[in-house]
Design a protein around this motif. Sequence first.
Motif, PDB file in Angstrom:
ATOM      1  N   MET A   1      14.574  -8.314  -1.480  1.00  0.00           N
ATOM      2  CA  MET A   1      13.165  -8.368  -1.098  1.00  0.00           C
ATOM      3  C   MET A   1      12.585  -9.721  -1.524  1.00  0.00           C
ATOM      4  SD  MET A   1      10.014  -5.825  -2.170  1.00  0.00           S
ATOM      5  CE  MET A   1      10.769  -4.456  -1.301  1.00  0.00           C
ATOM      6  N   ALA A   2      11.805 -10.349  -0.655  1.00  0.00           N
ATOM      7  CA  ALA A   2      11.227 -11.650  -0.958  1.00  0.00           C
ATOM      8  C   ALA A   2      10.223 -11.534  -2.096  1.00  0.00           C
ATOM      9  CB  ALA A   2      10.547 -12.203   0.296  1.00  0.00           C
ATOM     10  N   ASN A   3      10.145 -12.607  -2.887  1.00  0.00           N
ATOM     11  CA  ASN A   3       9.176 -12.622  -3.972  1.00  0.00           C
ATOM     12  C   ASN A   3       7.767 -12.683  -3.406  1.00  0.00           C
ATOM     13  OD1 ASN A   3      11.139 -12.633  -6.002  1.00  0.00           O
ATOM     14  ND2 ASN A   3      11.346 -14.866  -5.902  1.00  0.00           N
ATOM     15  N   PRO A   4       6.799 -11.995  -4.048  1.00  0.00           N
ATOM     16  CA  PRO A   4       5.422 -12.044  -3.566  1.00  0.00           C
ATOM     17  C   PRO A   4       4.849 -13.443  -3.732  1.00  0.00           C
ATOM     18  CG  PRO A   4       5.529 -10.982  -5.710  1.00  0.00           C
ATOM     19  CD  PRO A   4       6.944 -11.151  -5.250  1.00  0.00           C
ATOM     20  N   PRO A   5       3.900 -13.830  -2.890  1.00  0.00           N
ATOM     21  CA  PRO A   5       3.297 -15.155  -3.040  1.00  0.00           C
ATOM     22  C   PRO A   5       2.579 -15.284  -4.373  1.00  0.00           C
ATOM     23  CG  PRO A   5       2.031 -13.792  -1.525  1.00  0.00           C
ATOM     24  CD  PRO A   5       3.297 -13.045  -1.801  1.00  0.00           C
TER      25      PRO A   5
ATOM     26  N   ASP B   1       5.073 -13.665 -16.721  1.00  0.00           N
ATOM     27  CA  ASP B   1       5.056 -12.747 -15.588  1.00  0.00           C
ATOM     28  C   ASP B   1       3.688 -12.069 -15.525  1.00  0.00           C
ATOM     29  OD1 ASP B   1       5.805 -11.266 -13.454  1.00  0.00           O
ATOM     30  OD2 ASP B   1       7.410 -10.166 -14.438  1.00  0.00           O
ATOM     31  N   ASP B   2       3.487 -11.256 -14.451  1.00  0.00           N
ATOM     32  CA  ASP B   2       2.241 -10.512 -14.337  1.00  0.00           C
ATOM     33  C   ASP B   2       2.086  -9.483 -15.442  1.00  0.00           C
ATOM     34  OD1 ASP B   2       1.277 -11.761 -12.045  1.00  0.00           O
ATOM     35  OD2 ASP B   2       2.487 -10.504 -10.742  1.00  0.00           O
TER      36      ASP B   2
ATOM     37  N   HIS C   1      -6.873  -6.168 -15.545  1.00  0.00           N
ATOM     38  CA  HIS C   1      -5.635  -6.925 -15.407  1.00  0.00           C
ATOM     39  C   HIS C   1      -5.205  -7.013 -13.950  1.00  0.00           C
ATOM     40  CE1 HIS C   1      -1.109  -7.379 -16.701  1.00  0.00           C
ATOM     41  NE2 HIS C   1      -1.613  -8.490 -16.248  1.00  0.00           N
ATOM     42  N   LEU C   2      -5.322  -5.895 -13.244  1.00  0.00           N
ATOM     43  CA  LEU C   2      -4.798  -5.803 -11.879  1.00  0.00           C
ATOM     44  C   LEU C   2      -5.403  -6.843 -10.940  1.00  0.00           C
ATOM     45  CD1 LEU C   2      -2.872  -3.915 -10.177  1.00  0.00           C
ATOM     46  CD2 LEU C   2      -4.948  -2.794  -9.377  1.00  0.00           C
ATOM     47  N   GLN C   3      -6.675  -7.260 -11.193  1.00  0.00           N
ATOM     48  CA  GLN C   3      -7.323  -8.182 -10.262  1.00  0.00           C
ATOM     49  C   GLN C   3      -6.704  -9.578 -10.275  1.00  0.00           C
ATOM     50  OE1 GLN C   3      -9.005  -6.969 -12.976  1.00  0.00           O
ATOM     51  NE2 GLN C   3      -9.650  -8.738 -14.179  1.00  0.00           N
ATOM     52  N   ALA C   4      -5.840  -9.860 -11.245  1.00  0.00           N
ATOM     53  CA  ALA C   4      -5.203 -11.177 -11.295  1.00  0.00           C
ATOM     54  C   ALA C   4      -3.687 -11.048 -11.352  1.00  0.00           C
ATOM     55  CB  ALA C   4      -5.714 -11.970 -12.493  1.00  0.00           C
ATOM     56  N   VAL C   5      -3.159 -10.021 -10.683  1.00  0.00           N
ATOM     57  CA  VAL C   5      -1.720  -9.783 -10.619  1.00  0.00           C
ATOM     58  C   VAL C   5      -1.200 -10.242  -9.254  1.00  0.00           C
ATOM     59  CG1 VAL C   5      -0.035  -7.917 -10.382  1.00  0.00           C
ATOM     60  CG2 VAL C   5      -1.624  -7.920 -12.304  1.00  0.00           C
ATOM     61  N   ASN C   6      -0.078 -10.940  -9.243  1.00  0.00           N
ATOM     62  CA  ASN C   6       0.474 -11.440  -7.983  1.00  0.00           C
ATOM     63  C   ASN C   6       1.158 -10.336  -7.174  1.00  0.00           C
ATOM     64  OD1 ASN C   6      -0.116 -14.336  -8.021  1.00  0.00           O
ATOM     65  ND2 ASN C   6       1.167 -14.388  -9.849  1.00  0.00           N
ATOM     66  N   ASP C   7       1.898  -9.474  -7.841  1.00  0.00           N
ATOM     67  CA  ASP C   7       2.630  -8.398  -7.164  1.00  0.00           C
ATOM     68  C   ASP C   7       1.979  -7.066  -7.526  1.00  0.00           C
ATOM     69  OD1 ASP C   7       4.401  -6.708  -5.953  1.00  0.00           O
ATOM     70  OD2 ASP C   7       6.108  -7.193  -7.248  1.00  0.00           O
ATOM     71  N   VAL C   8       0.914  -6.709  -6.821  1.00  0.00           N
ATOM     72  CA  VAL C   8       0.167  -5.498  -7.151  1.00  0.00           C
ATOM     73  C   VAL C   8       1.010  -4.230  -6.968  1.00  0.00           C
ATOM     74  CG1 VAL C   8      -1.847  -4.092  -6.547  1.00  0.00           C
ATOM     75  CG2 VAL C   8      -2.071  -6.567  -6.737  1.00  0.00           C
ATOM     76  N   PRO C   9       1.696  -4.031  -5.813  1.00  0.00           N
ATOM     77  CA  PRO C   9       2.535  -2.827  -5.685  1.00  0.00           C
ATOM     78  C   PRO C   9       3.627  -2.758  -6.752  1.00  0.00           C
ATOM     79  CG  PRO C   9       2.186  -3.841  -3.545  1.00  0.00           C
ATOM     80  CD  PRO C   9       1.686  -4.818  -4.553  1.00  0.00           C
ATOM     81  N   GLY C  10       4.232  -3.907  -7.067  1.00  0.00           N
ATOM     82  CA  GLY C  10       5.271  -3.928  -8.088  1.00  0.00           C
ATOM     83  C   GLY C  10       4.731  -3.596  -9.463  1.00  0.00           C
TER      84      GLY C  10
END
Length: 276
Positions: free
Chosen positions: A1-5, A83-84, A101-110
């Motif tokens: 799976m590609a890394n999230p932006p 990491d996030d 914390h979640l509002q500044a996470v790159n991979d929210v589903p992860g």
Amino acid sequence: MANPPKIFDTALIAAHLARRTPGANNFVLDLVLGDLEDRIGTLIRDFPRALIIGPDIDALPTMGQSASASFTYQRLAAFAGPDDLTDLPEGPFDLIVSLLHLQAVNDVPGYIARLRAILAPDGLLTIAALGGDTLTELREAFLAADSLVTGGASARVAPMIQVRDAGGLLQRAGLALPVADVETHIVRYANPFALMAELKSLGAANPLADRPRRLATPALLAAAASAYAERDADPDGRIRATLDIIWLSGWAPHENQQKPLKPGSATSRLGDVLKG
């Protein structure tokens, strides 16, 4: 799976938090902690193992209280690593709380999936994050100022999670009984510069990876302040700032949880009930 932006520069966020003004009043965290206490306090549930995550570990509570028992939180600092999310402690946990914390996470589903993985069966995940229309007035003011001063636009305020998308994130992580709601607060300041100064004092300066590399010029700041006051000032001259706190909650599946009835299993008609 590609890394999230990479939308957010987590190392920069950690540096901003480290430079926070000592003793600064974090009214946003105070609002969230008060709301968390009310929400957990209504649950008739014991939480033998509870984890709480947030960017200011010293301000996080060590104890919680449900409707049936008090419990102890294990605290974990957000943005403490590259990491996030820092290395998670070994589960399972009966309650996991993530604050601001979640509002500044790159991979929210992860991120949600990783928390779900250390949740005990019938355990509760509760998340509070800035989202919705938070700081929309400041974003619009800077867009207008950039257009006027530089003839273009730059990313100066982070994008926000919308509550309409939040429930789907919980379901995607395999959580049952998902709930998403939003608490809206309107905060007033003497002027836009007072708002910007408070954001800086709380370590909440521009966290975007694709941010302008040059500091905002006095002309740009003045234009942004003028646009802000023109659009969002009250009759007394003070300016408004929207603060939307999105709350998400979901439970790890368990056989004893309530389940929706099968379609067509109703024993009475809605029209008959309304007539009655």
